[in-house]
Enzyme design. Structure first.
Site, PDB file in Angstrom:
ATOM      1  N   SER A 139       0.695  -0.796   0.257  1.00 61.49           N
ATOM      2  CA  SER A 139      -0.085  -0.493  -0.263  1.00 61.49           C
ATOM      3  C   SER A 139       0.883   1.421   0.030  1.00 61.49           C
ATOM      4  O   SER A 139       2.193   1.100   0.005  1.00 61.49           O
ATOM      5  CB  SER A 139      -1.205   0.033   1.066  1.00 61.49           C
ATOM      6  OG  SER A 139      -1.623   1.142   1.249  1.00 61.49           O
ATOM      7  N   TYR A 152      -2.175  -1.124   9.850  1.00 60.91           N
ATOM      8  CA  TYR A 152      -2.027  -1.139   9.199  1.00 60.91           C
ATOM      9  C   TYR A 152      -0.638  -0.768   8.163  1.00 60.91           C
ATOM     10  O   TYR A 152      -0.402  -1.292   7.657  1.00 60.91           O
ATOM     11  CB  TYR A 152      -3.266  -0.851   8.321  1.00 60.91           C
ATOM     12  CG  TYR A 152      -3.047  -0.707   6.490  1.00 60.91           C
ATOM     13  CD1 TYR A 152      -4.401  -1.888   5.950  1.00 60.91           C
ATOM     14  CD2 TYR A 152      -2.977  -0.236   5.826  1.00 60.91           C
ATOM     15  CE1 TYR A 152      -4.156  -2.093   4.678  1.00 60.91           C
ATOM     16  CE2 TYR A 152      -3.574  -0.019   4.584  1.00 60.91           C
ATOM     17  CZ  TYR A 152      -4.000  -1.339   4.006  1.00 60.91           C
ATOM     18  OH  TYR A 152      -3.886  -1.052   3.113  1.00 60.91           O
TER      19      TYR A 152
HETATM   20  P1  NAD Z   1     -11.949  -5.807  -0.066  1.00 59.38           P
HETATM   21  O1  NAD Z   1     -12.654  -5.749   1.260  1.00 59.38           O
HETATM   22  O2  NAD Z   1     -12.427  -5.587  -1.568  1.00 59.38           O
HETATM   23  O3  NAD Z   1     -10.355  -7.240  -0.387  1.00 59.38           O
HETATM   24  C1  NAD Z   1      -9.769  -7.848   0.849  1.00 59.38           C
HETATM   25  C2  NAD Z   1     -10.170  -9.825   0.167  1.00 59.38           C
HETATM   26  O4  NAD Z   1      -9.301  -9.957   1.195  1.00 59.38           O
HETATM   27  C3  NAD Z   1     -11.652 -10.217   0.061  1.00 59.38           C
HETATM   28  O5  NAD Z   1     -11.620 -10.881  -1.066  1.00 59.38           O
HETATM   29  C4  NAD Z   1     -11.808 -10.836   1.597  1.00 59.38           C
HETATM   30  O6  NAD Z   1     -12.522 -11.578   1.206  1.00 59.38           O
HETATM   31  C5  NAD Z   1     -10.054 -11.414   1.488  1.00 59.38           C
HETATM   32  N1  NAD Z   1      -9.727 -11.724   2.546  1.00 59.38           N
HETATM   33  C6  NAD Z   1     -10.167 -10.947   4.213  1.00 59.38           C
HETATM   34  N2  NAD Z   1      -9.702 -11.511   5.297  1.00 59.38           N
HETATM   35  C7  NAD Z   1      -9.353 -12.078   4.996  1.00 59.38           C
HETATM   36  C8  NAD Z   1      -9.075 -13.551   5.972  1.00 59.38           C
HETATM   37  N3  NAD Z   1      -9.030 -13.718   7.281  1.00 59.38           N
HETATM   38  N4  NAD Z   1      -8.197 -14.822   4.569  1.00 59.38           N
HETATM   39  C9  NAD Z   1      -8.469 -14.980   3.597  1.00 59.38           C
HETATM   40  N5  NAD Z   1      -8.606 -13.908   2.490  1.00 59.38           N
HETATM   41  C10 NAD Z   1      -9.622 -12.595   3.355  1.00 59.38           C
HETATM   42  O7  NAD Z   1     -10.465  -4.895  -0.533  1.00 59.38           O
HETATM   43  P2  NAD Z   1      -9.192  -4.466  -1.208  1.00 59.38           P
HETATM   44  O8  NAD Z   1      -9.576  -3.184  -1.398  1.00 59.38           O
HETATM   45  O9  NAD Z   1      -9.884  -5.133  -2.749  1.00 59.38           O
HETATM   46  O10 NAD Z   1      -7.859  -4.396  -0.525  1.00 59.38           O
HETATM   47  C11 NAD Z   1      -7.274  -5.916  -1.374  1.00 59.38           C
HETATM   48  C12 NAD Z   1      -5.692  -4.756  -0.991  1.00 59.38           C
HETATM   49  O11 NAD Z   1      -5.524  -4.241  -1.117  1.00 59.38           O
HETATM   50  C13 NAD Z   1      -5.354  -5.420   1.321  1.00 59.38           C
HETATM   51  O12 NAD Z   1      -4.444  -6.518   1.386  1.00 59.38           O
HETATM   52  C14 NAD Z   1      -5.378  -4.312   0.830  1.00 59.38           C
HETATM   53  O13 NAD Z   1      -5.085  -3.840   2.381  1.00 59.38           O
HETATM   54  C15 NAD Z   1      -4.878  -3.095  -0.216  1.00 59.38           C
HETATM   55  N6  NAD Z   1      -4.979  -1.401  -0.563  1.00 59.38           N
HETATM   56  C16 NAD Z   1      -5.807  -2.073  -0.871  1.00 59.38           C
HETATM   57  C17 NAD Z   1      -6.401  -0.280  -1.213  1.00 59.38           C
HETATM   58  C18 NAD Z   1      -7.840   0.242  -1.809  1.00 59.38           C
HETATM   59  O14 NAD Z   1      -7.609   1.716  -1.905  1.00 59.38           O
HETATM   60  N7  NAD Z   1      -9.106  -0.264  -2.007  1.00 59.38           N
HETATM   61  C19 NAD Z   1      -5.395   0.632  -1.390  1.00 59.38           C
HETATM   62  C20 NAD Z   1      -4.116   0.026  -1.199  1.00 59.38           C
HETATM   63  C21 NAD Z   1      -3.721  -1.653   0.125  1.00 59.38           C
END
Ligand code: NAD
Length: 257
Positions: A139, A152
């Site tokens: 991130s 985080y």
């Molecule tokens: P999201 O909530 O849509 O996806 C998260 C995924 O992780 C989901 O598929 C969920 O089911 C899964 N998950 C959660 N807990 C779990 C567990 N215990 N075991 C297995 N799977 C699990 O969120 P996202 O925005 O798509 O985030 C995905 C990644 O990207 C994360 O690591 C997040 O930190 C990172 N990220 C997101 C953003 C953003 O703006 N959306 C920015 C920077 C980084």
């Protein structure tokens, strides 16, 4: 394409960025293994849909990324691993003196420790197969901080550090390890917050996005899950064979500030 016919495991891929990455890898010809902690019909249907749309093999393997043994079992159950994308992640926001201990533990386990376990299990498989790509979805918070996100920010900085270490351990092998550092990405979760915020601030959608959500993202545009997937596909390509141990920011200029 380098990824054609390869097996890619994407953790946390039944929604958001993980699903976007799985779709882009499948579009490029990779067989994909989707994952989350649930085991619903719709999870398996997602995989079946990808298989049908892109003509690749796609399966769904349930495994809870907060549990080390289940992280390792995911690699075994996938039946092969050439590409590993560590994406599963959760968030909790609170001042450090009020941060619930269980939330701290869950964030560190899912966002950071899971990458340790999956990489430990996947690297021997990649070595045996003679090729490998690890992409850790960190991130902008793996490179900078924000208040109230202690767990985080700690976990994402940890992932960036672990990425560099694994890159050095595999430097003389046909294996690379890199991290993608997204800024704000338009996922269903983010999209769902827009209507309420519009009401709360009496603002248009455009004003909410630019002036509330994307205050730290100079482009004033969300990154997309397709762009995350495209970046992962690039990191798996021959062009990226000498890119290892680094971070690629896809953040509209956030970390240039
Ligand atoms: P999201 O909530 O849509 O996806 C998260 C995924 O992780 C989901 O598929 C969920 O089911 C899964 N998950 C959660 N807990 C779990 C567990 N215990 N075991 C297995 N799977 C699990 O969120 P996202 O925005 O798509 O985030 C995905 C990644 O990207 C994360 O690591 C997040 O930190 C990172 N990220 C997101 C953003 C953003 O703006 N959306 C920015 C920077 C980084």
């Amino acid at each position: 394409m380098t990824v054609q016919g390869k097996t890619a495991i994407i953790t946390g891929s039944n929604s958001g960025i993980g699903l976007g990455v799985a779709r882009e890898l499948a579009k490029a010809g990779s067989n994909v293994v989707l994952n989350s902690f649930t085991d619903r019909d719709e999870d398996h249907a997602l995989a079946a849909g990808i298989a049908e749309e892109f003509g690749v093999t796609a399966t769904y393997v349930q495994a809870d990324m907060s549990k080390g043994d289940q992280c390792r079992a995911l690699i075994e159950k996938a039946g092969g691993c050439d590409i590993l994308v560590n994406n599963a992640g959760i968030q909790h926001v609170a001042p450090i003196d009020q941060f619930p201990q269980d939330k701290w533990d869950a964030i560190i386990a899912i966002n950071m420790n899971s990458a340790f376990h999956t990489m430990a299990a996947a690297l021997p498989v990649m070595r045996e197969r003679g090729w490998g790509r690890v992409v850790n979805i960190a991130s902008a918070h793996g490179l900078t901080a924000s208040p109230y996100k202690a767990a985080y920010v700690a976990a994402k900085h940890g992932v960036v550090g672990m990425t560099k270490t694994v890159a050095l351990e595999t430097a003389q092998e046909p294996i690379t390890c890199n991290a993608v550092c997204p800024g704000y990405v338009l996922t269903p979760l983010v999209e769902a917050q827009i209507p309420d915020t519009m009401k709360e601030y009496n603002m248009s959608r455009d004003e909410v996005v630019k002036n509330v959500m994307l205050t730290r993202q100079p482009s004033k545009e969300f990154a997309t899950v397709e762009q995350m997937g495209g970046t992962v596909v690039f990191l798996c390509s021959d062009a990226a064979a000498q890119i290892t141990g680094t971070t690629i920011s896809v953040d509209g200029g956030w970390t240039a500030l």
